[in-house]
Design a protein around this motif. Structure first.
Motif, mmCIF file in Angstrom:
data_model
loop_
_atom_site.group_PDB
_atom_site.id
_atom_site.type_symbol
_atom_site.label_atom_id
_atom_site.label_comp_id
_atom_site.label_asym_id
_atom_site.label_seq_id
_atom_site.Cartn_x
_atom_site.Cartn_y
_atom_site.Cartn_z
ATOM 1 N N SER A 1 16.878 3.190 12.519
ATOM 2 C CA SER A 1 16.878 1.939 13.525
ATOM 3 C C SER A 1 15.985 0.893 12.933
ATOM 4 N N PHE A 2 14.996 1.467 12.363
ATOM 5 C CA PHE A 2 14.026 0.755 11.477
ATOM 6 C C PHE A 2 14.174 1.090 9.837
ATOM 7 N N SER A 3 14.065 0.181 8.869
ATOM 8 C CA SER A 3 14.128 0.500 7.483
ATOM 9 C C SER A 3 12.732 0.767 6.873
ATOM 10 N N GLY A 4 11.635 0.624 7.816
ATOM 11 C CA GLY A 4 10.397 0.700 6.839
ATOM 12 C C GLY A 4 9.479 -0.064 7.796
ATOM 13 N N LEU A 5 8.289 -0.395 6.844
ATOM 14 C CA LEU A 5 7.073 -1.098 7.518
ATOM 15 C C LEU A 5 6.667 -2.166 6.937
ATOM 16 N N ALA A 6 6.256 -3.247 7.163
ATOM 17 C CA ALA A 6 5.595 -4.441 6.333
ATOM 18 C C ALA A 6 4.381 -4.773 6.887
ATOM 19 N N VAL A 7 3.337 -5.097 6.181
ATOM 20 C CA VAL A 7 2.001 -5.687 6.562
ATOM 21 C C VAL A 7 2.458 -7.323 6.212
ATOM 22 N N ASP A 8 2.134 -7.897 7.649
ATOM 23 C CA ASP A 8 2.389 -9.419 7.698
ATOM 24 C C ASP A 8 1.070 -10.156 8.040
ATOM 25 N N PHE A 9 1.128 -11.379 8.323
ATOM 26 C CA PHE A 9 0.196 -12.097 8.810
ATOM 27 C C PHE A 9 0.260 -12.583 10.112
ATOM 28 N N ASP A 10 -0.604 -12.498 11.056
ATOM 29 C CA ASP A 10 -0.163 -13.234 12.488
ATOM 30 C C ASP A 10 -0.898 -14.670 12.268
ATOM 31 N N ASP A 11 -0.663 -15.249 13.451
ATOM 32 C CA ASP A 11 -1.016 -16.749 13.676
ATOM 33 C C ASP A 11 -2.531 -17.038 13.359
ATOM 34 N N ASP B 1 0.911 -1.246 0.050
ATOM 35 C CA ASP B 1 -0.052 0.014 -0.186
ATOM 36 C C ASP B 1 0.847 1.403 0.073
ATOM 37 N N PRO B 2 0.575 2.200 -1.087
ATOM 38 C CA PRO B 2 1.442 3.460 -1.009
ATOM 39 C C PRO B 2 1.389 4.219 0.298
ATOM 40 N N LEU B 3 0.341 4.045 1.060
ATOM 41 C CA LEU B 3 0.423 4.820 2.594
ATOM 42 C C LEU B 3 1.184 4.274 3.347
ATOM 43 N N VAL B 4 1.272 2.973 3.539
ATOM 44 C CA VAL B 4 2.183 2.184 4.585
ATOM 45 C C VAL B 4 3.654 2.302 3.851
ATOM 46 N N GLU B 5 3.935 2.515 2.653
ATOM 47 C CA GLU B 5 5.227 2.612 2.064
ATOM 48 C C GLU B 5 5.696 4.198 2.494
ATOM 49 N N LEU B 6 5.043 5.033 2.433
ATOM 50 C CA LEU B 6 5.246 6.436 2.788
ATOM 51 C C LEU B 6 5.340 6.607 4.242
ATOM 52 N N ALA B 7 4.648 5.844 5.088
ATOM 53 C CA ALA B 7 4.703 5.746 6.493
ATOM 54 C C ALA B 7 6.179 5.051 6.747
ATOM 55 N N GLY B 8 6.461 4.125 6.123
ATOM 56 C CA GLY B 8 7.660 3.535 6.259
ATOM 57 C C GLY B 8 8.797 4.234 6.110
ATOM 58 N N GLN B 9 8.929 5.374 5.168
ATOM 59 C CA GLN B 9 9.752 6.175 4.788
ATOM 60 C C GLN B 9 10.044 7.057 6.051
ATOM 61 N N TYR B 10 8.809 7.691 6.296
ATOM 62 C CA TYR B 10 8.760 8.483 7.836
ATOM 63 C C TYR B 10 9.310 7.683 8.937
ATOM 64 N N PHE B 11 8.935 6.455 9.068
ATOM 65 C CA PHE B 11 9.217 5.745 10.091
ATOM 66 C C PHE B 11 10.753 5.588 10.252
ATOM 67 N N GLN B 12 11.187 5.355 9.004
ATOM 68 C CA GLN B 12 12.870 5.342 9.004
ATOM 69 C C GLN B 12 13.429 6.534 9.246
ATOM 70 N N ASN B 13 12.772 7.399 9.002
ATOM 71 C CA ASN B 13 13.479 8.828 9.195
ATOM 72 C C ASN B 13 13.420 9.063 10.739
ATOM 73 N N LEU B 14 12.415 9.095 11.169
ATOM 74 C CA LEU B 14 12.094 9.355 12.655
ATOM 75 C C LEU B 14 12.811 8.287 13.563
ATOM 76 N N THR B 15 13.250 7.157 13.002
ATOM 77 C CA THR B 15 14.105 6.150 14.118
ATOM 78 C C THR B 15 15.141 6.475 13.715
ATOM 79 N N CYS B 16 15.778 7.476 13.043
ATOM 80 C CA CYS B 16 17.116 7.642 12.595
ATOM 81 C C CYS B 16 17.866 6.165 12.083
#
Length: 157
Positions: free
Chosen positions: A31-41, A14-29
């Protein structure tokens, strides 16, 4: 997880998740490279942070308080950014959103807000004087305007 599945997910995220991942990478300096949507148990979609050093997918519950704050802030910024691009600008009013960030991550957040301010109006309220000094150091005094409010003062009335 196979490399092919991970490659497919990253291309069709999702483009919104991708954009949030870019922000997350920058905000965590980084520490995280982005976000992923996974499936739980239970086969439900869950949002996870991707560790920069190992590629490990980390549940929100497994993040530090600071990383969780940065994740939620990244999601808000991505939504605002997307909204402005699709529907037009909107004023962004934030109150003490940096109080749980260390100085390095607060500086990253200030840079993100400065970039966002090039596309829409951003108002950041704080009673933490060190955030003003950090903004001066990070962005330069000409990048923002300070309006000090007296106790009990109303703005715009």
């Amino acid at each position: 997880m196979s490399v092919a599945i991970e490659r497919y997910r990253s291309r069709h995220q999702d483009p919104l998740v991708e954009l949030a991942g870019q922000y997350f990478q920058n905000l965590t300096c980084g520490s995280f490279s982005g976000l992923a949507v996974d499936f739980d148990d239970a086969n439900r979609r869950v949002l996870r942070g991707v560790r920069n050093c190992s590629g490990e997918h980390v549940d929100v519950a497994g993040m530090s308080d600071g990383a969780r704050d940065q994740l939620f802030f990244a999601l808000r910024l991505a939504y605002i950014d997307d909204h402005c691009a699709r529907l037009g600008v909107c004023s962004v009013i934030l109150d003490d959103v940096l109080m749980a960030f260390d100085d390095q991550r607060a500086a990253a957040a200030l840079r993100a807000l400065f970039e966002l301010s090039k596309r829409t109006q951003v108002l950041l309220f704080t009673h933490h004087a060190h955030h003003i000094e950090l903004a001066r150091k990070t962005l330069g005094a000409e990048a923002f305007t300070i309006q000090e409010l007296a106790l009990g003062e109303l703005v715009g009335v």
